[in-house]
Design a protein around this motif. Structure first.
Motif, PDB file in Angstrom:
ATOM      1  N   ASP A   1       1.077  -1.252  -0.189  1.00  0.00           N
ATOM      2  CA  ASP A   1       0.061  -0.136   0.160  1.00  0.00           C
ATOM      3  C   ASP A   1       0.238   1.260  -0.534  1.00  0.00           C
ATOM      4  OD1 ASP A   1      -2.523  -1.440   0.488  1.00  0.00           O
ATOM      5  OD2 ASP A   1      -2.469  -0.869   2.248  1.00  0.00           O
ATOM      6  N   PHE A   2       1.593   1.750   0.238  1.00  0.00           N
ATOM      7  CA  PHE A   2       2.749   2.318   0.851  1.00  0.00           C
ATOM      8  C   PHE A   2       3.749   3.095  -0.468  1.00  0.00           C
ATOM      9  CE2 PHE A   2       6.870   4.377   1.238  1.00  0.00           C
ATOM     10  CZ  PHE A   2       6.821   5.629   2.386  1.00  0.00           C
ATOM     11  N   LEU A   3       3.499   1.456  -1.018  1.00  0.00           N
ATOM     12  CA  LEU A   3       4.449   1.930  -2.845  1.00  0.00           C
ATOM     13  C   LEU A   3       3.502   1.846  -3.458  1.00  0.00           C
ATOM     14  CD1 LEU A   3       7.259   1.213  -4.046  1.00  0.00           C
ATOM     15  CD2 LEU A   3       6.592  -1.168  -3.954  1.00  0.00           C
ATOM     16  N   ASN A   4       2.313   1.764  -3.569  1.00  0.00           N
ATOM     17  CA  ASN A   4       1.637   2.443  -4.385  1.00  0.00           C
ATOM     18  C   ASN A   4       1.339   4.026  -3.997  1.00  0.00           C
ATOM     19  OD1 ASN A   4       0.619   0.029  -5.537  1.00  0.00           O
ATOM     20  ND2 ASN A   4      -0.837  -0.509  -3.945  1.00  0.00           N
ATOM     21  N   ILE A   5       1.372   4.036  -2.454  1.00  0.00           N
ATOM     22  CA  ILE A   5       1.112   6.112  -2.658  1.00  0.00           C
ATOM     23  C   ILE A   5       1.578   6.184  -2.960  1.00  0.00           C
ATOM     24  CG2 ILE A   5       0.490   7.090  -0.009  1.00  0.00           C
ATOM     25  CD1 ILE A   5      -0.881   4.932   0.619  1.00  0.00           C
ATOM     26  N   ALA A   6       3.221   6.121  -3.046  1.00  0.00           N
ATOM     27  CA  ALA A   6       4.162   6.512  -3.149  1.00  0.00           C
ATOM     28  C   ALA A   6       4.383   6.375  -4.518  1.00  0.00           C
ATOM     29  CB  ALA A   6       5.545   5.883  -2.942  1.00  0.00           C
ATOM     30  N   ALA A   7       3.871   5.818  -5.642  1.00  0.00           N
ATOM     31  CA  ALA A   7       4.181   6.020  -7.368  1.00  0.00           C
ATOM     32  C   ALA A   7       2.464   6.893  -7.628  1.00  0.00           C
ATOM     33  CB  ALA A   7       3.259   4.242  -7.679  1.00  0.00           C
ATOM     34  N   LEU A   8       1.429   6.895  -6.226  1.00  0.00           N
ATOM     35  CA  LEU A   8       0.373   7.690  -7.495  1.00  0.00           C
ATOM     36  C   LEU A   8       1.698   9.406  -7.096  1.00  0.00           C
ATOM     37  CD1 LEU A   8      -3.326   6.350  -6.258  1.00  0.00           C
ATOM     38  CD2 LEU A   8      -2.292   7.425  -8.718  1.00  0.00           C
ATOM     39  N   ALA A   9       2.079   9.530  -5.765  1.00  0.00           N
ATOM     40  CA  ALA A   9       3.029  10.736  -5.342  1.00  0.00           C
ATOM     41  C   ALA A   9       3.679  11.459  -6.181  1.00  0.00           C
ATOM     42  CB  ALA A   9       3.210  10.982  -3.972  1.00  0.00           C
ATOM     43  N   GLY A  10       4.303  10.015  -6.528  1.00  0.00           N
ATOM     44  CA  GLY A  10       5.499  10.465  -7.961  1.00  0.00           C
ATOM     45  C   GLY A  10       4.214  10.908  -8.948  1.00  0.00           C
ATOM     46  N   MET A  11       3.819  10.101  -9.513  1.00  0.00           N
ATOM     47  CA  MET A  11       2.701  10.592 -10.572  1.00  0.00           C
ATOM     48  C   MET A  11       3.013  11.811 -11.296  1.00  0.00           C
ATOM     49  SD  MET A  11       0.765   6.914 -11.077  1.00  0.00           S
ATOM     50  CE  MET A  11       1.355   5.340 -10.884  1.00  0.00           C
ATOM     51  N   LEU A  12       1.887  12.734 -10.180  1.00  0.00           N
ATOM     52  CA  LEU A  12       1.658  13.587  -9.699  1.00  0.00           C
ATOM     53  C   LEU A  12       2.783  15.148 -10.030  1.00  0.00           C
ATOM     54  CD1 LEU A  12      -0.979  13.139  -6.357  1.00  0.00           C
ATOM     55  CD2 LEU A  12      -1.772  13.634  -9.273  1.00  0.00           C
ATOM     56  N   VAL A  13       3.817  14.673  -8.881  1.00  0.00           N
ATOM     57  CA  VAL A  13       5.433  15.303  -9.631  1.00  0.00           C
ATOM     58  C   VAL A  13       5.274  15.541 -10.552  1.00  0.00           C
ATOM     59  CG1 VAL A  13       7.346  15.883  -8.830  1.00  0.00           C
ATOM     60  CG2 VAL A  13       5.800  14.662  -6.817  1.00  0.00           C
ATOM     61  N   PHE A  14       5.364  14.345 -11.479  1.00  0.00           N
ATOM     62  CA  PHE A  14       5.865  14.290 -12.946  1.00  0.00           C
ATOM     63  C   PHE A  14       5.099  14.456 -13.806  1.00  0.00           C
ATOM     64  CE2 PHE A  14       4.941  11.263 -16.866  1.00  0.00           C
ATOM     65  CZ  PHE A  14       6.670  11.646 -17.433  1.00  0.00           C
ATOM     66  N   LEU A  15       3.861  14.690 -12.982  1.00  0.00           N
ATOM     67  CA  LEU A  15       2.647  15.119 -14.397  1.00  0.00           C
ATOM     68  C   LEU A  15       3.084  16.827 -14.485  1.00  0.00           C
ATOM     69  CD1 LEU A  15       0.729  15.286 -16.383  1.00  0.00           C
ATOM     70  CD2 LEU A  15      -0.710  15.063 -14.315  1.00  0.00           C
TER      71      LEU A  15
END
Length: 232
Positions: free
Chosen positions: A32-46
């Motif tokens: 779950d933590f990895l999924n949340i971190a991945a989503l946060a990374g996508m937002l920063v990337f976008l």
């Protein structure tokens, strides 16, 4: 904006390897933590790649942000698809943002690719009907909410298809592949919850959903509108 698919494939491959490793160890909280971190990374990337210029990128960002909030909520409470209102809210709202973003591309040249549009509508109808019939006997009083969810997923697929010939090819195919993976992950998890338990569903859901969201993000930042209409 052009993106290097080869270089940007590395994060998702690393994500998949880590998810498989964590799943094999039974470390579901870390998944779950990895999924949340991945989503946060996508937002920063976008944000860093697009600066959220135009309505399209703002709506994609809104969809990812709502998904991040929703996934964090369900990771803390553990009641995904068990409490009706938050489940419907965090399922439908991101899809509505995606639909509205894809519609901007369709609206730029609605007269194009009518044959492709008919094929997309037919496929969406067959998917909706088949999936709903497979689930119907298990739903009880949840028939209407699930029907609404199936409809919005089908509409999101259709709108992704309707971008054809209106945006550059790379963006079109990455977004379409992302939408299909997104639908597969959500659909499989819902079937697991409402119909029959599926072994390894947590791993399959994480990989398919978050790979799908990553592809949609890649498609968003690489998007070039071929028939420009206003500030889209």
């Amino acid at each position: 904006m052009a993106v290097s698919v080869r270089n940007l494939a590395i994060p998702i491959l690393l994500f998949i390897v880590l998810q498989i490793g964590l799943f094999s160890l039974g470390a579901f909280g870390f998944m779950d933590f990895l999924n949340i971190a991945a989503l946060a990374g996508m937002l920063v990337f976008l944000f860093t790649r697009s600066r959220l210029k135009g309505r399209f990128h703002k709506r994609i960002c809104s969809a990812l942000l709502v998904t991040l909030v929703g996934y964090s909520y369900f990771a803390l409470t553990g009641n995904r698809y068990e409490v009706l209102f938050p489940s419907m809210l965090f399922f439908l709202l991101p899809q509505l943002f995606f639909i509205s973003a894809f519609y901007l591309d369709f609206r730029s040249a609605p007269e194009l690719d009518k044959r492709g549009a008919r094929i997309a509508i037919a496929l969406a109808f067959l998917f909706s009907l088949g999936y709903y019939l497979a689930m119907r006997a298990h739903l009880g009083i949840l028939k209407l909410p699930v029907m609404i969810g199936v409809f919005t997923s089908s509409l999101m697929f259709m709108m992704a298809c309707f971008r054809n010939l209106r945006v550059n090819s790379n963006s079109f195919w990455m977004v379409l592949a992302g939408v299909l993976l997104y639908m597969f992950g959500e659909g499989l998890f819902a079937y697991h919850k409402f119909a029959e338990p599926i072994g390894g569903v947590t791993l399959i859901y994480s990989i398919s959903l978050f790979t799908g969201l990553y592809l949609i993000s890649l498609g968003a930042v690489s998007r070039t509108l071929l028939h420009r209409e206003g500030n889209s």
